[in-house]
Design an enzyme around this catalytic site. Structure first.
Site, PDB file in Angstrom:
ATOM      1  N   SER A  29      49.842  46.940  49.033  1.00 41.72           N
ATOM      2  CA  SER A  29      49.331  45.636  49.453  1.00 41.72           C
ATOM      3  C   SER A  29      49.447  45.436  50.958  1.00 41.72           C
ATOM      4  O   SER A  29      48.550  44.894  51.587  1.00 41.72           O
ATOM      5  CB  SER A  29      50.074  44.518  48.713  1.00 41.72           C
ATOM      6  OG  SER A  29      49.811  44.576  47.318  1.00 41.72           O
ATOM      7  N   GLU A  73      50.079  38.809  42.619  1.00 44.32           N
ATOM      8  CA  GLU A  73      49.667  38.526  43.991  1.00 44.32           C
ATOM      9  C   GLU A  73      49.489  39.821  44.770  1.00 44.32           C
ATOM     10  O   GLU A  73      50.313  40.736  44.679  1.00 44.32           O
ATOM     11  CB  GLU A  73      50.709  37.647  44.691  1.00 44.32           C
ATOM     12  CG  GLU A  73      50.872  36.265  44.080  1.00 44.32           C
ATOM     13  CD  GLU A  73      49.720  35.333  44.411  1.00 44.32           C
ATOM     14  OE1 GLU A  73      48.797  35.746  45.142  1.00 44.32           O
ATOM     15  OE2 GLU A  73      49.740  34.194  43.934  1.00 44.32           O
ATOM     16  N   CYS A  74      48.415  39.893  45.559  1.00 48.20           N
ATOM     17  CA  CYS A  74      48.155  41.100  46.349  1.00 48.20           C
ATOM     18  C   CYS A  74      49.013  41.153  47.603  1.00 48.20           C
ATOM     19  O   CYS A  74      49.080  42.176  48.274  1.00 48.20           O
ATOM     20  CB  CYS A  74      46.681  41.161  46.749  1.00 48.20           C
ATOM     21  SG  CYS A  74      46.183  39.861  47.900  1.00 48.20           S
ATOM     22  N   GLY A  75      49.676  40.057  47.926  1.00 53.08           N
ATOM     23  CA  GLY A  75      50.538  40.013  49.102  1.00 53.08           C
ATOM     24  C   GLY A  75      50.035  39.084  50.175  1.00 53.08           C
ATOM     25  O   GLY A  75      50.806  38.617  51.022  1.00 53.08           O
TER      26      GLY A  75
END
Length: 239
Positions: free
Chosen positions: A119, A225-227
């Site tokens: 990410s 969450e992708c970050g």
């Protein structure tokens, strides 16, 4: 319309009494060139892009191309950009997809630690670079509370390190999104009819089958969450 203060808490209160279009106009009038939006060209991205096209068309929209998106996502991006006249700014990771896999292996198969590193390389660093190059410190995102459990308590505006993040459709329900897309005649992501309920990279996104909920369809359930919408923890980043 004017914003009395730029604190995230005060801005959230002010935005709460407005509809999405007025929220965007207020942000554009107040922040001007400090403002940038982002899109993933996901399942419901057309809504935020259409709202921007109507109410803040000169705001640049950042698209992070990880190099691992579905072919359908790339074609959808072309379709929406042409239709809406989006001022699209495309940013890529510093590592090509082939180089990253050669150096680090398949990070998406290396559990949460590998997923977090992936990410940062493919999402967080390019977005941080985009904000710096565009001179932006106010970021519009189409995040909604109904997306995941990690977003339920988010305010309409929040400070993430040096960046003020604003979510104009945070409080929209899924039914409102569907109604808007229907009323505006917006095309759906091609994979929406194939069981996908969320959209990301091809190697870490799967359809919601066998009772899987949305959060379990990303990164094998290790993370959702992708970050981009979490503090990176990196002191060199402004997000």
């Amino acid at each position: 319309m004017s914003i009395a203060t730029e604190s995230a808490e005060s801005l959230s209160i002010e935005l709460a009494g407005l509809n999405a279009g007025d929220r965007l106009r207020l942000l554009r009038e107040h922040f001007g060139g400090r403002l940038v939006a982002s899109t993933s060209f996901g399942l419901q991205s057309a809504v935020m892009l259409d709202l921007i096209a109507q109410h803040a068309p000169d705001v640049p929209v950042v698209f992070i191309d990880t190099g691992f998106l579905f072919p359908e996502t790339y074609r959808y991006a072309e379709q929406l950009t042409e239709r809406l006249g989006t001022d699209l700014r495309i940013f890529h990771p510093r590592f090509s997809a082939a180089r990253m896999e050669a150096v680090h292996g398949k990070l998406w198969e290396q559990g949460k630690e590998g997923g977090d590193k992936y990410s940062v390389i493919t999402k967080v660093e390019p977005m941080d670079r985009a904000l710096r190059q565009l001179g932006a410190d106010v970021w519009i995102s189409g995040v909604r509370r109904s997306h995941s459990s990690t977003r339920i308590d988010r305010p309409l505006a929040e400070q993430q390190k040096k960046t003020l993040k604003v979510y104009p459709i945070l409080d929209w329900a899924d039914a409102q999104i569907s109604a808007y897309m229907h009323d505006r005649g917006l095309p759906s992501h091609p994979l929406a009819d194939h069981g996908y309920v969320t959209m990301g990279d091809w190697h870490s996104t799967k359809p919601a089958v066998d009772g899987l909920d949305a959060e379990a369809t990303r990164f094998n359930g290790d993370k959702y969450e992708c970050g981009l919408h979490l503090d990176s923890g990196n002191t060199d980043f402004q997000i």
